[in-house]
Design a protein around this motif. Structure first.
Motif, short mmCIF file in Angstrom:
data_model
loop_
_atom_site.label_atom_id
_atom_site.label_comp_id
_atom_site.label_asym_id
_atom_site.label_seq_id
_atom_site.Cartn_x
_atom_site.Cartn_y
_atom_site.Cartn_z
N GLU A 1 43.43 -14.29 -4.62
CA GLU A 1 43.31 -13.43 -5.79
C GLU A 1 42.05 -13.70 -6.60
O GLU A 1 41.86 -13.10 -7.65
CB GLU A 1 44.55 -13.59 -6.67
N ALA A 2 41.20 -14.61 -6.14
CA ALA A 2 39.92 -14.81 -6.82
C ALA A 2 39.13 -13.51 -6.86
O ALA A 2 38.35 -13.28 -7.78
CB ALA A 2 39.10 -15.89 -6.12
N PHE A 3 39.34 -12.65 -5.87
CA PHE A 3 38.62 -11.38 -5.90
C PHE A 3 39.09 -10.49 -7.03
O PHE A 3 38.35 -9.63 -7.51
CB PHE A 3 38.74 -10.67 -4.55
N LEU A 4 40.33 -10.70 -7.48
CA LEU A 4 40.76 -9.99 -8.67
C LEU A 4 40.00 -10.51 -9.88
O LEU A 4 39.63 -9.75 -10.78
CB LEU A 4 42.27 -10.17 -8.86
N GLU A 5 39.73 -11.81 -9.88
CA GLU A 5 38.91 -12.41 -10.93
C GLU A 5 37.51 -11.80 -10.93
O GLU A 5 36.95 -11.47 -11.97
CB GLU A 5 38.85 -13.92 -10.69
N ILE A 6 36.94 -11.64 -9.75
CA ILE A 6 35.62 -11.06 -9.60
C ILE A 6 35.62 -9.58 -9.97
O ILE A 6 34.61 -9.04 -10.46
CB ILE A 6 35.13 -11.24 -8.15
N ALA A 7 36.77 -8.92 -9.77
CA ALA A 7 36.83 -7.48 -10.04
C ALA A 7 36.63 -7.15 -11.51
O ALA A 7 36.18 -6.06 -11.85
CB ALA A 7 38.17 -6.93 -9.56
N ARG A 8 36.96 -8.09 -12.41
CA ARG A 8 36.80 -7.80 -13.84
C ARG A 8 35.34 -7.54 -14.21
O ARG A 8 35.02 -6.47 -14.75
CB ARG A 8 37.38 -8.92 -14.70
N THR B 1 37.66 -0.62 -3.52
CA THR B 1 38.59 0.38 -4.04
C THR B 1 39.93 -0.26 -4.37
O THR B 1 40.53 0.01 -5.42
CB THR B 1 38.78 1.51 -3.02
N ASP B 2 40.41 -1.15 -3.48
CA ASP B 2 41.69 -1.83 -3.71
C ASP B 2 41.62 -2.67 -4.98
O ASP B 2 42.52 -2.61 -5.83
CB ASP B 2 42.04 -2.74 -2.53
N TYR B 3 40.57 -3.48 -5.10
CA TYR B 3 40.48 -4.39 -6.23
C TYR B 3 40.17 -3.67 -7.54
O TYR B 3 40.62 -4.07 -8.61
CB TYR B 3 39.45 -5.48 -5.95
N ARG B 4 39.39 -2.62 -7.44
CA ARG B 4 39.10 -1.84 -8.66
C ARG B 4 40.40 -1.30 -9.25
O ARG B 4 40.64 -1.39 -10.45
CB ARG B 4 38.15 -0.69 -8.34
N TYR B 5 41.25 -0.74 -8.38
CA TYR B 5 42.49 -0.16 -8.88
C TYR B 5 43.42 -1.24 -9.43
O TYR B 5 44.02 -1.08 -10.49
CB TYR B 5 43.20 0.61 -7.76
#
Length: 758
Positions: free
Chosen positions: A448-455, A491-495
């Motif tokens: 989920e670090a990519f969710l961190e990066i998505a911000r 697209t996945d992480y942006r949403y």
């Protein structure tokens, strides 16, 4: 145990010296790696200085400023204590080099103390104005003077990941992304996974948005780069980033002694804490008696071990010869300890700490060192502390060291070490010990670090909306995915980030505000859709097929306060579950103000800050005004656990809450000893409404829990009190819950019941 000890002599070390080029003539006795950093930074984008600890890497990094003498720079030091030290070093360098920069330290405490009369009192407002023009905040600075900002990874992360308050976050992020021509990351081998994510994001951003093409230089200072980080840098290099690697020990014929030979003994760390502390105390006493004029140190990872060792040594009559340098120790205590013959320290000293003594001895400052080893970078960092002789007149007196390694090292064949092979043989064997790995780094990056990066990606995308350069966001994401790994698309992480952003905002609003604003909140409609999907599958089907629209829910929220309350609660749980991903505080709770009049923690001072879990494990205490006063050391270490009141039947808990990243209500800490629950004094700061984490079955996952514990990921027993029975499980709290998912589980659920995919 004696037959398990290994003794090896590590040969002395030297560092290459060389003549200074004209532009570095102000550096007396320049070292070759310092000159190499300066010269190779003319053409490289990233300069990696791998010189050993204590050989002037700070000065080497600062030489890069000379290529762009009128441009601003930032120096990221790993701790606040090091900010103070490196601010002094940078100020001296700027003066010696005749550069125009003003040097300002920027810890959170520093920023708060900056003048408020010109720009207002918000820390974010001050920081932005200092980036824009230091003269708008400081009276002693000329207009448009370039700044050298010395800060820490936390502030760097909060700035570049848009984590300041909404009034300042865009301005501060813009400043950090565009202002600095030189960026220096010091001691970055000590960064944790989150800090490395922030650093690598900045490097990838600088590449994709062409800041490297326009002259930005990034200097990475480390003696022991992590393999996972080496791979990330290799991927950046493959993407076209020019990286120069500099080895400070390359022999050019002009060698200066930098470290004495070290007679090193490797021992397995005993399982029994009492046995180990007793053994350590005996070693220290023996060394003091045999060589009363020598100076030494003990560095351990556990604060309690250091304090118990201090107790034993005081009982042996060594009180005036020992001093503690630990996280809770104030500056006054640390300065005293620096002059003691025997220094007892935690990992606080791993970061740029020089063990300086006044007056400085002609020989090494530390003659002997005893230390524990949690991973290989800590080993090399700590062994590099003993026997430093760069600039000393006596350089040929051997030093002594004892290193306590995990007992697993003996199971992993450390006994095959060639004890005649010196440093090279030792490095080879340590590189192959998996018990010294930091395996969570790569796992964290792929999770989920990519969710961190998505911000920050989402914030940047919105800033660039309808402007040239929007396409660079997806390119930046793909660069990061090539650097860190990962399976999902932008697209996945942006949403998903949009949903989380909506949850965070809705959680903070009143029901009245939600009724009025939910459609206009960033991510608000996306979050409401997710709420409907999780709580009302039939209504979600209607929404999916177009039989209803999201706008229809405006009347639902206006007329049904119970639905609105459910939406807010879901938002609170959702956002709290992910909150540890965006925070640098590894503990669930903030440190508490402590009074220590009896010296359990401190040598001279009486007041400090302490982690609540440490307090609860090791001390008896009372509330004394705003402070918690330590009254006794616990006669035996308390076991901490949690107790959760679940207002439903047990099977419902299993179906909805087990094996899931979420946040729990009515969850409280308890402590026990000897198998019996003991009264836990009320500490208001520990009564949180929601606690984030993951609860799993300890029986089904016993092997996994054991492996995670050995890798430093802590879990706690938790008793679930349901309407029909009580049952004990295992709780991974806060960031540990997210790391647990990343490392060991493929089918854990996320707060909205989506399946986690590593």
């Amino acid at each position: 145990m004696s037959n398990q000890k290994l003794v090896i002599r590590l040969e002395d070390r030297s560092i290459s010296a060389c003549a200074s080029p004209d532009k570095l003539s102000f550096i007396k006795n320049a070292l070759k790696h310092q000159v190499d950093v300066f010269e190779q930074s003319q053409d490289a984008d990233i300069i990696l200085d791998l010189a050993p600890t204590g050989t002037g890497k700070t000065k080497a990094g600062l030489t890069v400023l000379l290529h762009q003498p009128n441009q601003s720079a930032v120096y990221i030091a790993p701790t606040n204590a090091l900010i103070e030290q490196q601010t002094e070093a940078a100020t001296k360098f700027i003066k010696d080099a005749n550069l125009p920069h003003v040097v300002k330290s920027a810890s959170a405490k520093d920023i708060k103390s900056w003048p408020s009369d010109k720009v207002g009192g918000r820390p974010g407002e001050k920081l932005y104005n200092v980036l824009r023009n230091p003269a708008t905040v400081f009276n002693d600075v000329d207009a448009n003077t370039p700044i050298l900002l010395v800060t820490n990874p936390d502030i760097f992360y909060y700035a570049t990941f848009f984590a300041y308050n909404k009034l300042d976050r865009g301005n501060i992020a813009s400043g950090f992304y565009t202002k600095f021509s030189t960026v220096i990351f010091d001691e970055f081998h000590l960064y944790d996974a989150k800090q490395l994510v922030g650093m690598l994001f900045y490097l990838a951003y600088s590449h994709v948005f062409k800041f490297f093409q326009h002259g930005r230089k990034v200097v990475l200072l480390t003696a022991t780069p992590e393999p996972a980080c080496e791979l990330a840098l290799e991927n950046l290099q493959n993407a076209g980033v020019r990286i120069a690697r500099i080895d400070g020990e390359a022999n050019n014929g002009q060698l200066l002694p930098s470290q004495t030979a070290v007679n090193l003994e490797l021992r397995p760390k005993p399982d029994s804490k009492e046995e180990w502390i007793t053994e350590l105390a005996a070693e220290v006493v023996q060394r003091f008696q045999d060589n009363p004029n020598e100076n030494g140190a003990v560095i351990l990872d556990s604060l309690d071990n250091i304090n118990r060792l201090s107790d034993l040594l005081q009982q042996q009559g060594l009180s005036k010869y020992i001093g503690r340098i630990t996280g809770p120790a104030p500056q006054k205590d640390r300065h005293r300890a620096m002059q003691c013959q025997i220094i007892l320290a935690t990992s606080t000293v791993d970061v740029g700490f020089n063990f300086e003594r006044h007056p400085a001895p002609k020989r090494q400052n530390l003659d002997w060192l005893i230390f524990s080893v949690r991973d290989r970078s800590a080993f090399w960092q700590r062994i590099g502390r003993v026997g430093r002789v760069l600039g000393k007149s006596e350089t040929n007196i051997d030093s002594e060291a004892i290193a306590y390694l995990p007992a697993d090292a003996w199971e992993q064949n450390i006994t095959s070490l060639d004890i005649t092979g010196g440093r090279a043989a030792l490095k080879e064997i340590l590189d192959n010990l998996t018990c010294l790995d930091k395996p969570f780094l790569a796992a964290y990056w792929r999770s989920e670090a990519f969710l961190e990066i998505a911000r920050p990606l989402l914030e940047l995308e919105e800033l660039l909306e309808n402007l040239t350069g929007t396409e660079l966001i997806s390119q930046l994401f793909e660069t990061l995915r090539s650097v860190l790994g990962g399976n999902r698309t932008w697209t996945d992480y942006r949403y998903r980030m949009n949903i989380l952003r909506g949850a965070e905002t809705i959680a903070k609003k009143t029901p009245k505000e939600i009724k009025k604003d939910w459609k206009y909140i960033k991510g608000g409609q996306a979050f409401v859709k997710r709420f409907i999907k999780v709580t009302s599958p039939e209504e979600w089907d209607d929404l999916e097929t177009g039989r209803t629209t999201i706008e229809d829910y405006e009347n639902v929220f206006k007329k049904h306060d119970d639905v609105l309350a459910d939406l807010k609660e879901f938002a609170e749980i959702f956002s709290t579950s992910y909150a540890p991903l965006f925070s640098f505080r590894s503990s669930l709770f903030e440190s508490l103000p402590i009074r220590d009049p009896r010296g359990f923690l401190l040598d001279e001072s009486e007041e400090t800050q302490l982690d609540p879990f440490h307090l609860l494990r090791y001390y008896e205490f009372v509330q004394n005004g705003d402070y918690i006063e330590l009254t006794h050391r616990a006669s035996e270490t308390y076991q901490l656990s949690f107790r959760l009141r679940y207002h439903d039947r047990w099977q419902e808990f299993v179906n909805t809450e087990l094996n899931k990243l979420t946040a729990f209500k009515d969850c409280h800490i308890t402590r026990s000893a000897g198998g019996a629950i003991r009264p836990t004094p009320l500490i208001q700061a520990l009564n949180k409404f929601l606690l984030p984490g993951v609860i799993i079955c300890p029986i089904n996952n016993a092997a996994v829990i054991f492996q995670l514990k050995k890798q430093g990921i802590i879990s706690y027993p938790i008793t679930i009190v349901c309407d029909d029975l009580e049952k004990e499980y295992t709780f991974f709290a806060g960031l540990s819950g997210i790391l647990t998912m990343a490392m060991k589980f493929k089918q854990l659920r996320l707060p909205d019941d989506e399946v986690f995919i590593a």
